[in-house]
Design an enzyme around this catalytic site. Structure first.
Site, mmCIF file in Angstrom:
data_model
loop_
_atom_site.group_PDB
_atom_site.id
_atom_site.type_symbol
_atom_site.label_atom_id
_atom_site.label_comp_id
_atom_site.label_asym_id
_atom_site.label_seq_id
_atom_site.Cartn_x
_atom_site.Cartn_y
_atom_site.Cartn_z
ATOM 1 C CE LYS A 1 -0.072 5.932 -2.395
ATOM 2 N NZ LYS A 1 -0.548 6.131 -0.889
ATOM 3 C CD GLN B 1 -3.769 6.386 -0.541
ATOM 4 O OE1 GLN B 1 -3.965 6.067 -0.578
ATOM 5 N NE2 GLN B 1 -4.017 7.676 -1.133
ATOM 6 C CG ASP C 1 2.540 7.554 3.721
ATOM 7 O OD1 ASP C 1 2.562 7.443 2.810
ATOM 8 O OD2 ASP C 1 1.086 7.053 3.739
#
Ligand code: NAP
Length: 275
Positions: free
Chosen positions: A47, A91, A114
């Site tokens: 990322k 994460q 997300d």
């Protein structure tokens, strides 16, 4: 025919790069990591690289497993309040001693790139999309790119996680497909997969979907990532299904690159909303 997620994601990233180039203040993504999970380190690194390549700033807020929860909460609040931060993600997975649900839901819904907060998930269920989880969003984009019409088609989704299966099923419904969701308790998986016009598998089991489980001309999207002896495989027996399917995603080079591209796209979307 191969559904080439790598090429499409390169195109999307190049569009994002040209847009970001014109902005004096660059968009910023913050990634929160708790603990030192090996796979998470790899994903965060990719990322970071993707952000750097398109000119998006990257903040890596790393906490070790012994960190007091309040310290992490304070950091999330700080990032929520920082007008230079356009996207925040945690994460996953995080160490079990932390409450994933509680921490995720502290993220401001407009920075939740997300798409995993309750509010963004809820909006998706009401066809009122705000920020959509990246993998399902990437799958729909990939199908659109190849003009694969979903209207009236029978889409079978194998896997019902909050990250992939469930939000994907909602997006397929929004696009007019008739959706069946299968999972670990489904009895006789094959009877469902055999009926699929579009088969999407997000389980994490190599060769779960074999040749005898699909019909001629099916469109196959393989989300699974399985590492065996250092090599990556999906959930689908690609070699034996590729000649039966009308379209199929490879692993690697299918859904994975699209996920990263959609993350960058969500960050930019939120940045541009606030211009
Ligand atoms: P997950 O949370 O572990 O969910 C797996 C799902 O598969 C569950 O719903 C489970 O059912 C179902 N399942 C397990 N065994 C099954 C079986 N034998 N038959 C039918 N369904 C079965 O995983 P996830 O986060 O959704 O990820 C799934 C896979 O996609 C993993 O390999 C992951 O690495 C990969 N992934 C790839 C990307 C990408 O960008 N390419 C992104 C995210 C995830 P129950 O709910 O009943 O337990």
């Amino acid at each position: 025919m191969i559904l080439d997620g790598k090429t499409l994601s390169d195109k999307i990233k190049s569009d994002i790069k040209s847009k970001v180039k014109n902005y004096l203040i660059k968009p910023t993504l913050a990634v929160i990591q708790i603990g030192n999970d090996e796979a998470s380190n790899i994903y965060i690194n990719s990322k970071r690289k993707a952000c750097e390549n398109v000119g998006i700033n990257f903040i890596h807020a790393k906490f070790d497993e012994d960190t007091n929860e309040q310290e992490i909460i304070n950091r999330i609040i700080e990032l929520n309040n920082d007008s230079y931060v356009n996207g925040i993600l945690i994460q996953l997975p995080i160490p079990k001693k932390f409450d994933t649900y509680k921490l995720l839901n502290l993220i401001n819904k407009n920075k939740d790139v997300d798409g995993l907060t309750d509010i963004n998930m809820g909006l998706l269920f009401k066809d009122n999309n705000n920020l959509i989880p990246c993998t399902p969003q990437g799958i729909i984009k990939l199908l659109e790119e190849y003009n694969i019409d979903l209207l009236g088609k029978h889409a079978v989704v194998v896997g019902k996680s909050n990250l992939v299966g469930k939000p994907l099923a909602m997006l397929l419904l929004q696009n007019g497909a008739t959706v069946t969701i299968c999972h670990s308790k489904t009895v006789d998986l094959k009877q469902y997969t055999k009926q699929a016009d579009i088969l999407i598998c997000a389980v994490g089991k190599k060769d779960l979907i074999t040749k005898d489980m699909v019909k001629e001309n099916v469109v196959v999207v393989d989300v699974g990532i399985n590492r065996v002896d250092g090599k990556l495989y999906g959930d689908v027996d690609f070699e034996n299904i590729k000649d039966i399917a009308s379209y199929i995603t490879p692993v690697p080079g299918g859904v994975g690159p699209m996920t990263v591209a959609m993350l960058l796209s969500n960050v930019l979307k939120n940045y541009e909303k606030n211009l």
